[in-house]
Design an enzyme around this catalytic site. Structure first.
Site, PDB file in Angstrom:
ATOM      1  N   HIS A  96       2.542  10.781  -1.212  1.00  0.00           N
ATOM      2  CA  HIS A  96       1.586  10.397  -0.042  1.00  0.00           C
ATOM      3  C   HIS A  96       1.796  11.472   0.965  1.00  0.00           C
ATOM      4  CE1 HIS A  96       0.046   7.535   3.149  1.00  0.00           C
ATOM      5  NE2 HIS A  96      -1.061   7.980   2.528  1.00  0.00           N
ATOM      6  N   HIS A 119       0.748  -1.164  -0.102  1.00  0.00           N
ATOM      7  CA  HIS A 119      -0.252  -0.035  -0.019  1.00  0.00           C
ATOM      8  C   HIS A 119       0.807   1.373  -0.137  1.00  0.00           C
ATOM      9  CE1 HIS A 119      -2.153   3.288   2.598  1.00  0.00           C
ATOM     10  NE2 HIS A 119      -3.093   2.961   1.383  1.00  0.00           N
TER      11      HIS A 119
END
Length: 317
Positions: free
Chosen positions: A115, A41
């Site tokens: 991110h 992820h």
């Protein structure tokens, strides 16, 4: 990740860098949609650049000048510790790649991953690394899920065309065409081992697959994550859905004021939160023999027994 004797799966896999090629012949002809595949992820978050502009959330961008804000984003945004190569060598075969263009970059088509913060390494460099690895391991099928495309709004056609063409030229004949139902044997026979999922609404050329659905618990609580994923697996199997799907074991920080409960802990970070929760989530995963997942993605994918646990689910195929 080193393989210990207790972690060797019943199917005879001993080298996680080549685990697909070591699966028993009975698994070579089932659709990859029905194979248990380890994934990571936010795969590139190990490479976040603390000196970069803030990519998200929007509410924090105006605080970029406050030195503690990028530090907090790094502490709670880095979901992986190992490089793409080490993830591949450890057995990861699905990669969650969130693509962005940095604002004010002098190169109009240079792209990065992100991110919270942007990565130090650009997209093209990482894709070349993956392509080189795929050439050295022709029997290992890699799934790349490109999504988000932050900052593409100003010039979407040029940026998407550039990225799509780069992918086509780089991976060439290794790309699995989306019209087929891939199995390990069909990929090996055709000399293909790269699947590209491209999460963008538009016409897809044959070398790109549409979005792979990603299911996750949207919580920091393991019990809640397990409950939501169990329900998802039951629905998927009841409907006999065809196609790839991801079962995300990852923790998810709240998007409201409750996020402060986590990020303001002075001696805590996301990595420590994942390490404390992963054993419980893996215990739940080991029990999913009847309602089996397809791709399973996790934070810290190379840690603990995550990869061996996922691969071992194939013993019940």
């Amino acid at each position: 990740m080193q393989t210990s004797a207790k972690n060797k799966v019943k199917s005879g896999v001993t080298r996680y860098s080549d685990w697909m090629s070591e699966l028993p012949p009975a698994l070579h002809d089932i659709p990859l949609f029905n194979l248990a595949i380890p994934g990571s992820h936010d795969s590139m978050s190990y490479d976040l650049d603390i000196s970069s502009p803030i990519a998200e959330p929007e509410s924090l961008k105006r605080f970029s000048w406050v030195c503690c804000v990028p530090c907090l984003l790094l502490k709670w945004g880095a979901t992986q510790e190992e490089t793409i190569i080490k993830q591949l060598d450890a057995g990861v075969r699905y990669f969650d790649l969130r693509v962005a263009r940095k604002p004010d970059d002098a190169n109009p088509t240079r792209l990065y991953f992100y991110h919270g913060l942007y990565t130090r390494t650009d997209v093209e460099s990482i894709l070349k690394v993956i392509n080189d690895w795929a050439e050295r391991h022709p029997k290992e099928v890699i799934i790349l899920a490109l999504s988000h495309f932050l900052g593409f709004d100003e010039n979407p056609k040029e940026l998407h065309n550039h990225l799509v063409n780069f992918i086509k030229n780089l991976f060439g004949t290794k790309v699995v065409q989306r019209e087929v139902t891939p199995t390990l044997r069909s990929c090996w026979d055709q000399g293909t081992n790269v699947i590209i999922s491209y999460d963008y609404k538009g016409e897809y050329p044959p070398h790109l697959w549409s979005k792979i659905r990603y299911y996750y618990g949207n919580s920091m609580d393991c019990t809640e994550i397990e409950s939501k994923l169990s329900q998802t697996l039951k629905i998927r199997n009841h409907l006999s859905s065809n196609g790839f799907f991801v079962c995300g074991l990852n923790l998810t920080l709240p998007e409201n004021i409750w996020i402060l409960k986590y990020i303001l802990r002075p001696c805590d970070n996301f990595v420590s939160a994942v390490r404390s929760s992963l054993p419980k989530l893996l215990s739940w995963l080991e029990q999913q023999t009847s309602e089996k997942p397809n791709i399973v993605a996790s934070d810290l994918a190379t840690n603990e027994d995550f990869i061996s646990t996922v691969i071992q689910l194939n013993d019940t195929a």
